[in-house]
Design a protein around this motif. Structure first.
Motif, short mmCIF file in Angstrom:
data_model
loop_
_atom_site.label_atom_id
_atom_site.label_comp_id
_atom_site.label_asym_id
_atom_site.label_seq_id
_atom_site.Cartn_x
_atom_site.Cartn_y
_atom_site.Cartn_z
N ILE A 189 0.84 -1.20 0.00
CA ILE A 189 0.00 0.00 0.00
C ILE A 189 0.87 1.24 0.00
O ILE A 189 1.86 1.32 0.74
N PHE A 190 0.49 2.21 -0.81
CA PHE A 190 1.23 3.45 -0.89
C PHE A 190 0.36 4.62 -0.45
O PHE A 190 -0.85 4.62 -0.63
N ASN A 191 1.02 5.65 0.12
CA ASN A 191 0.30 6.83 0.58
C ASN A 191 0.02 7.83 -0.53
O ASN A 191 -0.97 8.55 -0.49
N THR A 192 0.94 7.92 -1.45
CA THR A 192 0.88 8.91 -2.52
C THR A 192 1.35 8.25 -3.81
O THR A 192 2.26 7.41 -3.76
N TRP A 193 0.72 8.60 -4.91
CA TRP A 193 1.20 8.16 -6.22
C TRP A 193 1.53 9.40 -7.04
O TRP A 193 0.78 10.39 -7.01
N LEU A 194 2.64 9.32 -7.77
CA LEU A 194 3.06 10.46 -8.58
C LEU A 194 3.44 9.97 -9.96
O LEU A 194 3.94 8.86 -10.11
N TRP A 195 3.20 10.81 -10.94
CA TRP A 195 3.62 10.53 -12.31
C TRP A 195 4.52 11.65 -12.80
O TRP A 195 4.16 12.84 -12.73
N TYR A 196 5.69 11.24 -13.28
CA TYR A 196 6.69 12.18 -13.79
C TYR A 196 6.92 11.90 -15.27
O TYR A 196 6.78 10.76 -15.74
N LYS A 197 7.34 12.94 -16.00
CA LYS A 197 7.76 12.76 -17.39
C LYS A 197 9.17 13.29 -17.57
O LYS A 197 9.50 14.37 -17.05
N GLN A 198 9.98 12.53 -18.29
CA GLN A 198 11.34 12.95 -18.60
C GLN A 198 11.47 13.14 -20.11
O GLN A 198 11.39 12.17 -20.87
N ASP A 199 11.66 14.38 -20.52
CA ASP A 199 11.93 14.65 -21.93
C ASP A 199 13.37 14.23 -22.23
O ASP A 199 14.23 14.23 -21.35
N PRO A 200 13.65 13.90 -23.48
CA PRO A 200 15.02 13.50 -23.84
C PRO A 200 16.04 14.57 -23.44
O PRO A 200 15.88 15.74 -23.73
N GLY A 201 17.08 14.13 -22.72
CA GLY A 201 18.14 15.05 -22.32
C GLY A 201 17.82 15.95 -21.14
O GLY A 201 18.58 16.88 -20.84
N GLU A 202 16.70 15.70 -20.46
CA GLU A 202 16.30 16.54 -19.33
C GLU A 202 16.06 15.68 -18.10
O GLU A 202 16.05 14.45 -18.17
N GLY A 203 15.84 16.35 -16.96
CA GLY A 203 15.44 15.64 -15.76
C GLY A 203 13.93 15.45 -15.73
O GLY A 203 13.19 16.15 -16.42
N PRO A 204 13.44 14.51 -14.92
CA PRO A 204 12.00 14.29 -14.81
C PRO A 204 11.28 15.50 -14.23
O PRO A 204 11.83 16.22 -13.40
N VAL A 205 10.04 15.68 -14.67
CA VAL A 205 9.20 16.77 -14.19
C VAL A 205 7.88 16.18 -13.72
O VAL A 205 7.31 15.31 -14.40
N LEU A 206 7.40 16.65 -12.58
CA LEU A 206 6.15 16.12 -12.03
C LEU A 206 4.97 16.53 -12.92
O LEU A 206 4.80 17.69 -13.26
N LEU A 207 4.15 15.52 -13.27
CA LEU A 207 2.94 15.77 -14.06
C LEU A 207 1.71 15.83 -13.17
O LEU A 207 0.91 16.76 -13.25
N ILE A 208 1.54 14.78 -12.38
CA ILE A 208 0.33 14.65 -11.55
C ILE A 208 0.73 14.00 -10.24
O ILE A 208 1.50 13.04 -10.24
N ALA A 209 0.16 14.48 -9.15
CA ALA A 209 0.32 13.87 -7.83
C ALA A 209 -1.06 13.49 -7.30
O ALA A 209 -2.01 14.27 -7.43
N LEU A 210 -1.16 12.31 -6.72
CA LEU A 210 -2.43 11.77 -6.22
C LEU A 210 -2.26 11.44 -4.75
O LEU A 210 -1.29 10.77 -4.36
N TYR A 211 -3.22 11.86 -3.93
CA TYR A 211 -3.05 11.77 -2.48
C TYR A 211 -4.07 10.88 -1.78
O TYR A 211 -3.88 10.55 -0.60
N LYS A 212 -5.16 10.53 -2.47
CA LYS A 212 -6.21 9.76 -1.79
C LYS A 212 -6.66 8.61 -2.66
O LYS A 212 -6.79 8.75 -3.90
N ALA A 213 -6.96 7.47 -2.02
CA ALA A 213 -7.45 6.31 -2.75
C ALA A 213 -8.69 6.68 -3.53
O ALA A 213 -9.60 7.34 -3.01
N GLY A 214 -8.72 6.25 -4.81
CA GLY A 214 -9.85 6.56 -5.67
C GLY A 214 -9.77 7.89 -6.39
O GLY A 214 -10.53 8.14 -7.32
N GLU A 215 -8.82 8.72 -6.00
CA GLU A 215 -8.71 10.06 -6.60
C GLU A 215 -8.42 9.97 -8.09
O GLU A 215 -7.58 9.19 -8.52
N LEU A 216 -9.14 10.77 -8.86
CA LEU A 216 -8.94 10.86 -10.30
C LEU A 216 -8.60 12.30 -10.61
O LEU A 216 -9.37 13.20 -10.28
N THR A 217 -7.45 12.54 -11.23
CA THR A 217 -6.99 13.90 -11.47
C THR A 217 -6.57 14.07 -12.91
O THR A 217 -5.94 13.18 -13.48
#
Lengths: 114, 118
Positions: A28-56
């Motif tokens: 079980i996890f408390n938080t889910w996060l999705w990051y994107k990394q463009d070629p040649g760059e560092g990852p950038v946060l796209l979406i953060a989710l904090y509650k079960a069932g949350e749709l963002t």
């Protein structure tokens, strides 16, 4: 240690197609996060989710925190060339001392076919 | 515009050389991290720091050390570089665990330093 299973490992799609990727775990996890990394760059946060069932949503991106707290998915609608890159899921796993551990998936590489 | 800056985008070093990778953040974040990224393995945590002069081992600390003498700066050191340390190195920072919003795993990354050890 804890693991996140991210799939697929890579995707070859046509411009305009919808994309779906997910991360699963046996824990079980408390938080889910999705990051994107463009070629040649560092990852950038796209979406953060904090509650079960949350749709963002964030523009054409939609992510959900699974109701069991053990999984998450990311959808991209009507893909465009600038969507190429590596998408990472990450989750915060609670530790006994009230701290947390950030666990990363191995990434999904998105390639758009010309 | 908030920023994490890594000193070198590309480095080529020889086996046995000492390597310094520098990272500076301008967001007054307490937490700083060094990750290594290899194809198919995702991001693996090398070391992290929750405060000045503090350091904690991550998942793969062997062959590396770190230094945090100032809050904004976190350095990764390879005492004697080896070919298996050829990789992309990513620095990141985040707010403190003690922030009332809680530490949510929202990291800000630098652009990465691609190190090749010959």
């Amino acid at each position: 240690g804890q693991q996140l299973n991210q799939s697929p490992q890579s995707m070859f799609i046509q411009e305009g197609e919808d994309v779906s990727m997910n991360c699963t775990s046996s824990s079980i996890f408390n938080t889910w996060l999705w990051y994107k990394q463009d070629p040649g760059e560092g990852p950038v946060l796209l979406i953060a989710l904090y509650k079960a069932g949350e749709l963002t949503s964030n523009g054409r991106l939609t992510a959900q925190f699974g109701i069991t707290r053990k999984d998450s998915f990311l959808n991209i609608s009507a893909s465009i060339p600038s969507d190429v890159g590596i998408y990472f899921c990450a989750g915060t796993f609670p530790l006994m001392d009230s701290n947390y551990q950030l666990i990363w998936g191995a990434g999904t590489k998105l390639i758009i076919k010309p | 515009d908030v920023k994490v800056t890594q000193s070198s985008r590309y480095l080529v070093k020889r086996t046995g050389e000492k390597v310094f990778l520098e990272c500076v953040q301008d967001m007054d974040h307490e937490n700083m991290f060094w990750y290594r990224q290899d194809p198919g393995l995702g991001l693996r945590l090398i070391y992290f720091s929750y405060d000045v002069k503090m350091k904690e081992k991550g998942d793969i600390p062997e062959g590396y050390s770190v230094s945090r003498e100032k809050k904004e700066r976190f350095s990764l050191i390879l005492e004697s570089a080896s070919t298996n340390q050829t990789s992309m190195y990513l620095c990141a920072s985040s707010l403190s665990d003690r922030d009332p919003r809680g530490n949510t795993g929202e990291l800000f990354f630098g652009e990465g330093s691609r190190l090749t050890v010959l």
